[in-house]
Scaffold this motif. Structure first.
Motif, PDB file in Angstrom:
ATOM      1  N   GLY A  10       1.116  -1.048   0.436  1.00 53.49           N
ATOM      2  CA  GLY A  10       0.392  -0.020  -0.261  1.00 53.49           C
ATOM      3  C   GLY A  10       0.687   1.307   0.261  1.00 53.49           C
ATOM      4  N   ILE A  11       2.032   1.349   0.049  1.00 53.32           N
ATOM      5  CA  ILE A  11       3.146   2.142   0.468  1.00 53.32           C
ATOM      6  C   ILE A  11       3.544   2.816  -1.188  1.00 53.32           C
ATOM      7  CG2 ILE A  11       5.159   3.180   0.707  1.00 53.32           C
ATOM      8  CD1 ILE A  11       2.765   3.103   3.151  1.00 53.32           C
ATOM      9  N   ARG A  12       3.285   4.233  -1.973  1.00 51.86           N
ATOM     10  CA  ARG A  12       4.084   4.204  -3.018  1.00 51.86           C
ATOM     11  C   ARG A  12       5.364   5.082  -2.799  1.00 51.86           C
ATOM     12  NH1 ARG A  12       2.350   8.572  -6.352  1.00 51.86           N
ATOM     13  NH2 ARG A  12       1.155   9.157  -4.207  1.00 51.86           N
ATOM     14  N   LEU A  13       6.349   4.792  -3.528  1.00 53.43           N
ATOM     15  CA  LEU A  13       7.637   5.290  -3.195  1.00 53.43           C
ATOM     16  C   LEU A  13       7.632   6.396  -4.915  1.00 53.43           C
ATOM     17  CD1 LEU A  13      10.079   3.600  -1.911  1.00 53.43           C
ATOM     18  CD2 LEU A  13       7.970   4.532  -0.831  1.00 53.43           C
ATOM     19  N   THR A  14       8.284   7.540  -4.490  1.00 51.54           N
ATOM     20  CA  THR A  14       8.448   8.310  -5.457  1.00 51.54           C
ATOM     21  C   THR A  14       9.374   9.825  -5.593  1.00 51.54           C
ATOM     22  OG1 THR A  14       6.742   9.528  -7.363  1.00 51.54           O
ATOM     23  CG2 THR A  14       5.820   9.498  -5.551  1.00 51.54           C
ATOM     24  N   ALA A  61      20.375  17.493  -6.450  1.00 53.18           N
ATOM     25  CA  ALA A  61      19.341  16.487  -5.082  1.00 53.18           C
ATOM     26  C   ALA A  61      18.265  15.236  -5.755  1.00 53.18           C
ATOM     27  CB  ALA A  61      19.461  17.128  -3.900  1.00 53.18           C
ATOM     28  N   ARG A  62      17.879  14.843  -5.222  1.00 54.40           N
ATOM     29  CA  ARG A  62      16.917  13.693  -5.239  1.00 54.40           C
ATOM     30  C   ARG A  62      15.454  13.771  -3.942  1.00 54.40           C
ATOM     31  NH1 ARG A  62      14.854   9.987 -10.269  1.00 54.40           N
ATOM     32  NH2 ARG A  62      15.222  12.460 -11.019  1.00 54.40           N
ATOM     33  N   TRP A  63      14.918  14.517  -3.790  1.00 59.72           N
ATOM     34  CA  TRP A  63      14.055  14.102  -2.584  1.00 59.72           C
ATOM     35  C   TRP A  63      12.724  12.925  -2.188  1.00 59.72           C
ATOM     36  CZ3 TRP A  63      17.370  17.100  -1.562  1.00 59.72           C
ATOM     37  CH2 TRP A  63      17.186  17.637   0.526  1.00 59.72           C
ATOM     38  N   PHE A  64      13.206  12.081  -2.079  1.00 57.61           N
ATOM     39  CA  PHE A  64      11.472  11.001  -2.374  1.00 57.61           C
ATOM     40  C   PHE A  64      10.901  10.386  -1.397  1.00 57.61           C
ATOM     41  CE2 PHE A  64      15.169   9.370  -4.487  1.00 57.61           C
ATOM     42  CZ  PHE A  64      15.084   8.560  -5.163  1.00 57.61           C
ATOM     43  N   GLY A  65       9.865  10.138  -2.108  1.00 54.79           N
ATOM     44  CA  GLY A  65       8.257  10.848  -0.711  1.00 54.79           C
ATOM     45  C   GLY A  65       7.321   9.338  -0.780  1.00 54.79           C
ATOM     46  N   ALA A  66       7.075   8.294   0.873  1.00 54.45           N
ATOM     47  CA  ALA A  66       6.869   7.169   0.560  1.00 54.45           C
ATOM     48  C   ALA A  66       4.803   7.678   1.092  1.00 54.45           C
ATOM     49  CB  ALA A  66       7.032   6.881   1.754  1.00 54.45           C
ATOM     50  N   PHE A  67       4.387   7.363  -0.808  1.00 52.87           N
ATOM     51  CA  PHE A  67       2.511   8.163  -0.205  1.00 52.87           C
ATOM     52  C   PHE A  67       1.722   6.932   0.410  1.00 52.87           C
ATOM     53  CE2 PHE A  67       4.569  10.717  -2.424  1.00 52.87           C
ATOM     54  CZ  PHE A  67       4.205  11.862  -2.025  1.00 52.87           C
ATOM     55  N   ASP A  68       1.053   6.574   0.982  1.00 53.71           N
ATOM     56  CA  ASP A  68      -0.249   5.831   1.860  1.00 53.71           C
ATOM     57  C   ASP A  68      -1.389   6.114   0.883  1.00 53.71           C
ATOM     58  OD1 ASP A  68      -2.049   4.443   2.596  1.00 53.71           O
ATOM     59  OD2 ASP A  68      -1.293   4.666   4.895  1.00 53.71           O
ATOM     60  N   GLY A  69      -1.439   5.871  -0.336  1.00 50.05           N
ATOM     61  CA  GLY A  69      -2.820   6.888  -1.198  1.00 50.05           C
ATOM     62  C   GLY A  69      -2.288   7.723  -1.289  1.00 50.05           C
ATOM     63  N   ASP A  70      -3.116   9.196  -1.209  1.00 51.11           N
ATOM     64  CA  ASP A  70      -2.145  10.321  -1.817  1.00 51.11           C
ATOM     65  C   ASP A  70      -1.869  11.354  -0.291  1.00 51.11           C
ATOM     66  OD1 ASP A  70      -3.416  10.260  -4.551  1.00 51.11           O
ATOM     67  OD2 ASP A  70      -4.874  11.024  -3.496  1.00 51.11           O
ATOM     68  N   ARG A  71      -1.601  10.853   0.256  1.00 57.21           N
ATOM     69  CA  ARG A  71      -0.472  11.179   1.797  1.00 57.21           C
ATOM     70  C   ARG A  71       0.700  10.730   2.175  1.00 57.21           C
ATOM     71  NH1 ARG A  71      -2.021   9.694   7.487  1.00 57.21           N
ATOM     72  NH2 ARG A  71      -0.982  11.177   9.198  1.00 57.21           N
ATOM     73  N   LEU A  72       2.016  12.288   2.110  1.00 56.97           N
ATOM     74  CA  LEU A  72       2.866  11.400   2.397  1.00 56.97           C
ATOM     75  C   LEU A  72       3.170  11.390   3.866  1.00 56.97           C
ATOM     76  CD1 LEU A  72       5.732  11.698   0.593  1.00 56.97           C
ATOM     77  CD2 LEU A  72       6.060  14.655   2.098  1.00 56.97           C
ATOM     78  N   VAL A  73       3.499  10.305   4.037  1.00 62.36           N
ATOM     79  CA  VAL A  73       4.435   9.650   5.419  1.00 62.36           C
ATOM     80  C   VAL A  73       5.342   9.823   5.705  1.00 62.36           C
ATOM     81  CG1 VAL A  73       1.543   8.546   5.491  1.00 62.36           C
ATOM     82  CG2 VAL A  73       4.018   7.452   4.532  1.00 62.36           C
TER      83      VAL A  73
END
Length: 155
Positions: A10-14, A61-73
């Motif tokens: 359920g976690i999307r990394l982008t 640089a690059r910043w990566f986020g982990a999203f639970d649905g549309d919410r950055l967690v």
């Protein structure tokens, strides 16, 4: 970028890209701040996010986020500095800690940094005895140096 196989279900990394991504990054950065200081902290976090975005837009640089649905967690950055790349500002919402999200982000960021053939080392600076030490050790990092800082409270 697709989520690595070891990202939690359920976690999307982008990579962070949109204005909303960066605003959520500021919110995550200030998430542990007491309510009575939250507004001031968000001013700081928005400025920090703008500086981070500038590094990303420069290509260094690059910043990566982990999203639970549309919410950055959770999110983190990595900055290429010649032959090394240094991780920056690893933050996970309390509600999503201890699920392997930060570890998946560390791996994704390291893979991106090592795409540059000049980068030969990945570096993380962490507080001794802090909660992140175990995460970094599990990711294969080893202590090679100690950094000492001293500060004084304002008078």
């Amino acid at each position: 970028m697709p989520a690595p196989a070891d990202a939690p279900d359920g976690i999307r990394l982008t990579p962070l890209e949109s204005d909303d991504d960066w605003e959520q990054s500021a919110d995550v950065g200030g998430s542990d701040t007491p309510e009575d200081r939250r507004d001031a902290r968000l001013v700081f976090e928005r400025r920090r996010a703008a500086a981070q975005r500038g590094l990303v837009e420069s290509g260094r640089a690059r910043w990566f986020g982990a999203f639970d649905g549309d919410r950055l967690v959770a999110n983190l950055g990595i900055v290429r500095l010649g032959d090394l790349a240094r991780y920056q500002d690893v933050v996970t919402l309390e509600s999503h800690r201890r699920r392997g999200i930060a570890g998946a982000l560390v791996r994704a960021a390291g893979e991106w940094a090592l795409e540059d053939p000049a980068v030969g080392r990945l570096v993380i600076v962490a507080e001794e005895g802090g909660p992140a030490i175990g995460l970094y050790q599990r990711a294969g990092f080893a202590e090679v140096a100690r950094h000492v800082a001293v500060s004084r409270a304002p008078a």
